[in-house]
Design a protein around this motif. Sequence first.
Motif, PDB file in Angstrom:
ATOM      1  N   GLY A  35      34.173  39.318 -55.131  1.00 20.09           N
ATOM      2  CA  GLY A  35      33.455  38.686 -56.236  1.00 20.09           C
ATOM      3  C   GLY A  35      33.471  37.168 -56.134  1.00 20.09           C
ATOM      4  N   VAL A  36      34.628  36.615 -55.829  1.00 22.28           N
ATOM      5  CA  VAL A  36      34.741  35.156 -55.686  1.00 22.28           C
ATOM      6  C   VAL A  36      33.941  34.680 -54.482  1.00 22.28           C
ATOM      7  CG1 VAL A  36      36.348  33.271 -55.172  1.00 22.28           C
ATOM      8  CG2 VAL A  36      36.932  34.971 -56.911  1.00 22.28           C
ATOM      9  N   MET A  37      34.042  35.396 -53.377  1.00 18.96           N
ATOM     10  CA  MET A  37      33.301  34.992 -52.177  1.00 18.96           C
ATOM     11  C   MET A  37      31.791  35.056 -52.397  1.00 18.96           C
ATOM     12  SD  MET A  37      35.336  33.851 -49.948  1.00 18.96           S
ATOM     13  CE  MET A  37      34.198  33.731 -48.610  1.00 18.96           C
ATOM     14  N   LEU A  38      31.318  36.045 -53.140  1.00 17.44           N
ATOM     15  CA  LEU A  38      29.889  36.131 -53.430  1.00 17.44           C
ATOM     16  C   LEU A  38      29.446  34.947 -54.280  1.00 17.44           C
ATOM     17  CD1 LEU A  38      27.212  37.609 -53.229  1.00 17.44           C
ATOM     18  CD2 LEU A  38      27.910  39.015 -55.175  1.00 17.44           C
ATOM     19  N   LEU A  39      30.272  34.551 -55.251  1.00 14.49           N
ATOM     20  CA  LEU A  39      29.943  33.387 -56.073  1.00 14.49           C
ATOM     21  C   LEU A  39      29.937  32.107 -55.244  1.00 14.49           C
ATOM     22  CD1 LEU A  39      31.919  34.217 -59.331  1.00 14.49           C
ATOM     23  CD2 LEU A  39      29.466  34.484 -58.894  1.00 14.49           C
ATOM     24  N   VAL A  40      30.898  31.972 -54.344  1.00 13.93           N
ATOM     25  CA  VAL A  40      30.933  30.804 -53.454  1.00 13.93           C
ATOM     26  C   VAL A  40      29.693  30.801 -52.557  1.00 13.93           C
ATOM     27  CG1 VAL A  40      32.164  29.731 -51.508  1.00 13.93           C
ATOM     28  CG2 VAL A  40      33.435  30.542 -53.506  1.00 13.93           C
ATOM     29  N   LEU A  41      29.332  31.961 -52.053  1.00 16.89           N
ATOM     30  CA  LEU A  41      28.149  32.068 -51.203  1.00 16.89           C
ATOM     31  C   LEU A  41      26.886  31.655 -51.959  1.00 16.89           C
ATOM     32  CD1 LEU A  41      26.906  33.091 -48.491  1.00 16.89           C
ATOM     33  CD2 LEU A  41      26.719  35.325 -49.583  1.00 16.89           C
ATOM     34  N   LEU A  42      26.716  32.186 -53.154  1.00 12.46           N
ATOM     35  CA  LEU A  42      25.490  31.941 -53.904  1.00 12.46           C
ATOM     36  C   LEU A  42      25.418  30.561 -54.538  1.00 12.46           C
ATOM     37  CD1 LEU A  42      25.012  35.392 -55.636  1.00 12.46           C
ATOM     38  CD2 LEU A  42      23.762  34.470 -53.691  1.00 12.46           C
ATOM     39  N   PHE A  43      26.546  30.058 -55.033  1.00 14.20           N
ATOM     40  CA  PHE A  43      26.503  28.821 -55.804  1.00 14.20           C
ATOM     41  C   PHE A  43      27.019  27.590 -55.070  1.00 14.20           C
ATOM     42  CE2 PHE A  43      26.742  32.162 -59.136  1.00 14.20           C
ATOM     43  CZ  PHE A  43      25.457  31.971 -59.630  1.00 14.20           C
ATOM     44  N   VAL A  44      27.561  27.769 -53.869  1.00 17.03           N
ATOM     45  CA  VAL A  44      28.023  26.624 -53.087  1.00 17.03           C
ATOM     46  C   VAL A  44      27.325  26.601 -51.726  1.00 17.03           C
ATOM     47  CG1 VAL A  44      30.007  25.474 -52.016  1.00 17.03           C
ATOM     48  CG2 VAL A  44      30.267  26.577 -54.248  1.00 17.03           C
ATOM     49  N   PHE A 101      29.149  38.645 -60.313  1.00 17.92           N
ATOM     50  CA  PHE A 101      29.976  38.966 -61.480  1.00 17.92           C
ATOM     51  C   PHE A 101      30.159  40.472 -61.709  1.00 17.92           C
ATOM     52  CE2 PHE A 101      28.068  34.811 -62.429  1.00 17.92           C
ATOM     53  CZ  PHE A 101      29.215  34.052 -62.549  1.00 17.92           C
ATOM     54  N   LEU A 102      29.364  41.321 -61.085  1.00 17.67           N
ATOM     55  CA  LEU A 102      29.464  42.756 -61.347  1.00 17.67           C
ATOM     56  C   LEU A 102      30.729  43.371 -60.747  1.00 17.67           C
ATOM     57  CD1 LEU A 102      28.075  45.020 -62.848  1.00 17.67           C
ATOM     58  CD2 LEU A 102      26.783  45.534 -60.772  1.00 17.67           C
ATOM     59  N   SER A 103      31.231  42.825 -59.660  1.00 18.05           N
ATOM     60  CA  SER A 103      32.461  43.380 -59.089  1.00 18.05           C
ATOM     61  C   SER A 103      33.632  43.191 -60.050  1.00 18.05           C
ATOM     62  CB  SER A 103      32.779  42.767 -57.728  1.00 18.05           C
ATOM     63  OG  SER A 103      33.111  41.400 -57.854  1.00 18.05           O
ATOM     64  N   PHE A 104      33.632  42.083 -60.810  1.00 10.57           N
ATOM     65  CA  PHE A 104      34.698  41.860 -61.786  1.00 10.57           C
ATOM     66  C   PHE A 104      34.607  42.891 -62.917  1.00 10.57           C
ATOM     67  CE2 PHE A 104      33.616  37.476 -60.263  1.00 10.57           C
ATOM     68  CZ  PHE A 104      34.729  37.313 -59.459  1.00 10.57           C
ATOM     69  N   TYR A 105      33.399  43.141 -63.382  1.00  9.14           N
ATOM     70  CA  TYR A 105      33.191  44.123 -64.450  1.00  9.14           C
ATOM     71  C   TYR A 105      33.559  45.526 -63.969  1.00  9.14           C
ATOM     72  CZ  TYR A 105      30.829  47.204 -67.711  1.00  9.14           C
ATOM     73  OH  TYR A 105      30.555  48.204 -68.597  1.00  9.14           O
ATOM     74  N   ALA A 106      33.093  45.892 -62.779  1.00  8.46           N
ATOM     75  CA  ALA A 106      33.388  47.230 -62.245  1.00  8.46           C
ATOM     76  C   ALA A 106      34.890  47.417 -62.053  1.00  8.46           C
ATOM     77  CB  ALA A 106      32.651  47.444 -60.926  1.00  8.46           C
ATOM     78  N   GLU A 107      35.559  46.384 -61.567  1.00  7.11           N
ATOM     79  CA  GLU A 107      37.016  46.478 -61.368  1.00  7.11           C
ATOM     80  C   GLU A 107      37.721  46.717 -62.686  1.00  7.11           C
ATOM     81  OE1 GLU A 107      40.940  45.278 -61.783  1.00  7.11           O
ATOM     82  OE2 GLU A 107      39.360  43.890 -62.379  1.00  7.11           O
ATOM     83  N   ARG A 108      37.341  45.976 -63.725  1.00  2.83           N
ATOM     84  CA  ARG A 108      37.969  46.147 -65.042  1.00  2.83           C
ATOM     85  C   ARG A 108      37.705  47.545 -65.581  1.00  2.83           C
ATOM     86  NH1 ARG A 108      42.118  43.495 -65.668  1.00  2.83           N
ATOM     87  NH2 ARG A 108      42.249  45.463 -66.627  1.00  2.83           N
ATOM     88  N   LYS A 109      36.473  48.010 -65.455  1.00  3.91           N
ATOM     89  CA  LYS A 109      36.103  49.326 -65.974  1.00  3.91           C
ATOM     90  C   LYS A 109      36.851  50.440 -65.239  1.00  3.91           C
ATOM     91  CE  LYS A 109      31.994  51.928 -67.265  1.00  3.91           C
ATOM     92  NZ  LYS A 109      32.457  52.290 -68.584  1.00  3.91           N
TER      93      LYS A 109
END
Length: 117
Positions: A35-44, A101-109
């Motif tokens: 999830g963090v790596m995807l955010l870094v990929l998309l937003f950085v 952000f969906l990996s964070f939600y799926a992990e919590r669920k």
Amino acid sequence: MTSPVDPATSAASPTITPAVRGALTRYRIIAYIVGVMLLVLLFVAMPLKYLGDNPAAMNVVGPLHGFLYVVYLLGAFDLARRVRWNLGRMILVALAGTIPFLSFYAERKVTHELTQH
């Protein structure tokens, strides 16, 4: 006298064996990392490449995210196999690593579902 295993609750939520707990822990760790790596990929990395004309970050983060996503798929498959998810559920959890952000939600669920008694 009540039995230690209540049939009504055991059908609703699988028993957490040490193997399931280990698979869940591995899945949780890799879900956060992906999830963090995807955010870094998309937003950085992608803005640096396409807006800043600097592909260096993309050349590192892109392949790294790809590799880690494969590890995520293996972790999700391992967990799905241990808790006996159907194919549809397994695919939904696997795809969660491709949407920001969906990996964070799926992990919590998933964690809440498996640890709820």
